[in-house]
Motif scaffolding. Structure first.
Motif, PDB file in Angstrom:
ATOM      1  N   PRO A  97      61.308  43.129 109.942  1.00  0.00           N
ATOM      2  CA  PRO A  97      60.682  42.070 110.745  1.00  0.00           C
ATOM      3  C   PRO A  97      60.977  42.155 112.237  1.00  0.00           C
ATOM      4  N   ASP A  98      61.988  42.910 112.630  1.00  0.00           N
ATOM      5  CA  ASP A  98      62.308  43.013 114.050  1.00  0.00           C
ATOM      6  C   ASP A  98      61.479  44.073 114.776  1.00  0.00           C
ATOM      7  N   ASN A  99      60.768  44.906 114.019  1.00  0.00           N
ATOM      8  CA  ASN A  99      59.933  45.929 114.648  1.00  0.00           C
ATOM      9  C   ASN A  99      58.603  45.350 115.110  1.00  0.00           C
ATOM     10  N   GLU A 100      58.009  46.017 116.082  1.00  0.00           N
ATOM     11  CA  GLU A 100      56.642  45.681 116.511  1.00  0.00           C
ATOM     12  C   GLU A 100      55.655  46.394 115.593  1.00  0.00           C
ATOM     13  N   TYR A 101      54.710  45.647 115.019  1.00  0.00           N
ATOM     14  CA  TYR A 101      53.656  46.242 114.197  1.00  0.00           C
ATOM     15  C   TYR A 101      52.301  45.733 114.663  1.00  0.00           C
TER      16      TYR A 101
END
Length: 211
Positions: A97-101
């Motif tokens: 959830p902390d990544n940019e997607y």
């Protein structure tokens, strides 16, 4: 509305995910060892530098490349993922959830694609399914024309090799000379073709500037 050609490929990968779940087979790689080899080769695109670089995993699927980076302690790269499949984007966001997607079809909405230092496209062009070769090469060319200008330093992608004992009709086997002619004419003359890692494919690095 997504490109019909794109939809053909997206449907195939989503069906693999439904059948096999969050595994290498869920992104249609036959075995985990070869998948790991591909991740290593994709990351070899990145040239050493003094500052952290941004990396976009284009066609990120279930973010197995990111897990590979975590498992091996690869740092100096800020990871982001992109996929045209909502199912894969949702899966990746749940896992990391902390990544940019970004869930987007770049042919339909090219302005939504931001800039990154490096963009890797692992498995995006290895399968053509029921598409004809010319249809697939046109799709491949259009995507690269959108993506390459968004890479500040370079991109990597793989396609199936012509140097094989036999070719599968559902795979995208590209003659090297046709590829390099396209790259030199439309993207960049600074490219590296890698056919040295033991699989029936090759990976190409295309850089904006010479090393």
């Amino acid at each position: 509305m997504k490109d019909d050609l794109h939809n053909t490929i997206i449907r195939h990968y989503e069906s693999c995910l439904e059948r096999h779940g969050d595994t290498h087979r869920g992104v249609d790689w036959p075995n985990a060892e070869d998948a790991a080899t591909r991740y290593r080769v994709m990351l070899d695109l990145v040239r050493p530098g003094p500052a952290p670089a941004t990396l976009l995993d284009f066609g990120c699927g279930a973010s197995h490349l990111y897990q590979y980076m975590l498992d091996r302690g690869i740092d100096g790269l800020s990871y982001a993922g992109l996929d045209a499949s909502q199912a894969f984007c949702d899966l990746s966001r749940r896992k990391y959830p902390d990544n940019e997607y970004l869930c987007v079809d770049v042919l339909a909405e090219p302005d939504r694609l931001g800039e990154y230092d490096y963009i890797v496209m692992n498995g995006v062009f290895t399968e053509k399914r029921e598409l004809g070769y010319d249809e697939m090469f046109d799709y491949f060319s259009r995507v690269l024309r959108v993506v390459f200008p968004k890479a500040r330093k370079g991109i990597a992608f793989n396609v199936m090799s012509k140097e094989v004992d036999w070719e599968r009709d559902d795979l995208f086997h590209v003659p090297v000379t046709q590829l390099t002619h396209f790259l030199s004419r439309e993207l960049s003359r600074h490219y590296v073709v890698r056919h040295d890692y033991g699989l029936y494919e090759y990976t190409t690095y295309v850089y904006r500037e010479h090393n």
